[in-house]
Design a protein around this motif. Structure first.
Motif, PDB file in Angstrom:
ATOM      1  N   LYS A  32       0.860  -1.181   0.000  1.00 18.91           N
ATOM      2  CA  LYS A  32       0.000   0.000   0.000  1.00 18.91           C
ATOM      3  C   LYS A  32       0.893   1.227   0.000  1.00 18.91           C
ATOM      4  N   ILE A  33       0.772   2.025  -1.056  1.00 21.42           N
ATOM      5  CA  ILE A  33       1.659   3.164  -1.266  1.00 21.42           C
ATOM      6  C   ILE A  33       0.918   4.461  -0.953  1.00 21.42           C
ATOM      7  N   TRP A  93      -5.926   1.942  -4.679  1.00 14.10           N
ATOM      8  CA  TRP A  93      -6.180   1.170  -3.450  1.00 14.10           C
ATOM      9  C   TRP A  93      -7.658   1.309  -3.102  1.00 14.10           C
ATOM     10  N   LEU A  94      -8.366   0.172  -3.057  1.00 14.40           N
ATOM     11  CA  LEU A  94      -9.782   0.194  -2.706  1.00 14.40           C
ATOM     12  C   LEU A  94      -9.938   0.008  -1.204  1.00 14.40           C
ATOM     13  N   ALA A  95     -10.806   0.831  -0.604  1.00 10.74           N
ATOM     14  CA  ALA A  95     -10.992   0.789   0.842  1.00 10.74           C
ATOM     15  C   ALA A  95     -11.551  -0.550   1.301  1.00 10.74           C
ATOM     16  N   ASN A  96     -12.443  -1.139   0.500  1.00  9.41           N
ATOM     17  CA  ASN A  96     -13.057  -2.438   0.800  1.00  9.41           C
ATOM     18  C   ASN A  96     -13.759  -2.439   2.163  1.00  9.41           C
ATOM     19  N   GLU A  97     -14.381  -1.335   2.479  1.00  7.17           N
ATOM     20  CA  GLU A  97     -15.180  -1.266   3.705  1.00  7.17           C
ATOM     21  C   GLU A  97     -16.549  -1.868   3.417  1.00  7.17           C
ATOM     22  N   LEU A  98     -16.872  -2.950   4.107  1.00  4.52           N
ATOM     23  CA  LEU A  98     -18.078  -3.709   3.808  1.00  4.52           C
ATOM     24  C   LEU A  98     -19.322  -2.956   4.252  1.00  4.52           C
ATOM     25  N   LYS A  99     -20.155  -2.624   3.262  1.00  3.02           N
ATOM     26  CA  LYS A  99     -21.438  -2.005   3.568  1.00  3.02           C
ATOM     27  C   LYS A  99     -22.575  -3.013   3.379  1.00  3.02           C
ATOM     28  N   ASP A 217     -15.470  -0.465  -3.441  1.00  6.16           N
ATOM     29  CA  ASP A 217     -15.041   0.920  -3.266  1.00  6.16           C
ATOM     30  C   ASP A 217     -15.957   1.612  -2.257  1.00  6.16           C
ATOM     31  N   GLU A 218     -15.732   2.907  -2.069  1.00  4.33           N
ATOM     32  CA  GLU A 218     -16.490   3.640  -1.048  1.00  4.33           C
ATOM     33  C   GLU A 218     -17.972   3.768  -1.402  1.00  4.33           C
TER      34      GLU A 218
END
Length: 355
Positions: A32-33, A93-99, A217-218
């Motif tokens: 992760k950059i 970079w995808l946040a991958n926050e599960l909604k 994504d978000e």
């Protein structure tokens, strides 16, 4: 010191993208950059993978499929950088926050997989000889494995005292041979249905479908990544390994697996012959046969207890698969009965209108 080393390692790669890293987090083959231009994912792959997958990804984009994590080009237009005997490519970079809950996540993944297959589908020419050769070779291989199983159980039953693994194999033998018979019957039905055909469907398969390779994504949109194993092949070759991996667990009646399959089939229905071949390959108890072969060939270096657990685990996979197969049979029978009833009703209405 470790952080400085990471920055030093990625600097020559990121230079090709005109990106300067401020901080790097290590996630194995992905880094992760944090940079002057945002947050990126830098992926490292072996050079023998080549860059064919990048071509496949771009072909999907050209056909209007955009649910793939994009691969950024370098300043001079390349999509991968060769550095220190590895290839690197850059992605957002995808946040991958599960909604969404697990069920919705899987349903979206299989809808998108079906859409990817639909967009990339094409027919290829297969000669009758090639089809027959595949059929004969498969049956021949399965026949050899049946002969091994028969010989192994005879050897076990001759012993005055069986080992725990041998005893367990004898208890499993009937279920194993029944699964082989079912797989053979479906394979024969597939061949009878297709032996005169000279075309088959291929799609771009992902090659390693997994929730870990489908990120959000978000906004809650899902995207596939990790296309290094992508290739043109039968659509069966995405669903079969995924279902087999998901059923490697304790004994259970996995309605989830049935739901995943039919979510996919709703958007990319298999043809009748493809479903027959899917059922054949899916039902064939290869893993438990491999376990028995390993024990017979004395490749049980892990010891009797570990080998016993391993054989039991592969048998649980067989039984879990058997349940899903039974549910597929039931579902397809209901669909056929509903179609026949609808056809009969339509014919009755037509005859009534004529009278």
């Amino acid at each position: 010191m470790q952080e400085k080393n990471r920055l030093k390692q990625v600097a020559p790669i990121l230079r090709h993208y005109a990106v300067e890293a401020n901080f790097v987090e290590d996630f194995g083959r992905v880094q992760k950059i944090y940079s002057n231009k945002g947050i990126f994912a830098l992926k490292k792959i072996k050079t023998n993978h080549g860059a064919d997958f990048i071509r496949h990804v771009h072909n999907l984009y050209q056909k209007g499929y955009n649910r793939v994590v994009p691969i950024y080009p370098t300043a001079d237009g390349r999509y991968a950088v060769l550095h220190d005997h590895h290839l690197y490519y850059l992605m957002p970079w995808l946040a991958n926050e599960l909604k969404e809950d697990r069920t919705q996540r899987y349903q979206q993944m299989f809808r998108e997989l079906a859409r990817m297959h639909t967009i990339s589908v094409r027919e290829v020419k297969i000669t009758k000889e090639e089809r027959e050769e595949h059929y004969e070779n498969t049956l021949q291989q399965w026949e050899k494995e049946k002969e091994f199983l028969s010989g192994f159980i005879e050897q076990c039953e001759k012993r005055a005292y069986m080992s725990p693994t041998e005893l367990l194999f004898c208890l499993y033998y009937h279920d194993i041979t029944q699964a082989i018979k079912y797989a053979e019957d479906k394979l024969k039905a597939w061949y009878e249905k297709t032996k005169e055909e000279e075309k088959a469907r291929t799609v771009l398969i992902h090659g390693k479908v997994s929730p870990e390779h489908f990120l959000f994504d978000e906004r809650g949109y899902g995207y596939f990544l990790n296309f290094e194993n992508a290739k043109l092949s039968s659509p069966l070759h995405d669903m079969l390994p995924f279902l087999s991996r998901s059923l490697k667990t304790y004994p259970k009646r996995s309605e989830e697996a049935v739901d995943w399959l039919y979510t996919y089939l709703k958007y990319f229905p298999y043809k009748a012959d493809e479903l027959l071949l899917f059922q054949s390959y899916f039902a064939y108890p290869g893993p438990v046969i491999r376990a028995a072969e390993r024990y017979y060939q004395k490749k049980n270096s892990r010891g009797e207890r570990k080998m016993l657990q391993y054989l039991q685990g592969q048998f649980w996979l067989l039984k879990n698969t058997e349940y899903v197969i039974m549910r597929i049979e039931e579902t397809e029978r209901q669909k056929q009965e509903a179609a026949a009833a609808a056809a009969a009703q339509a014919q009755a209405e037509q005859e009534g209108a004529q009278n």
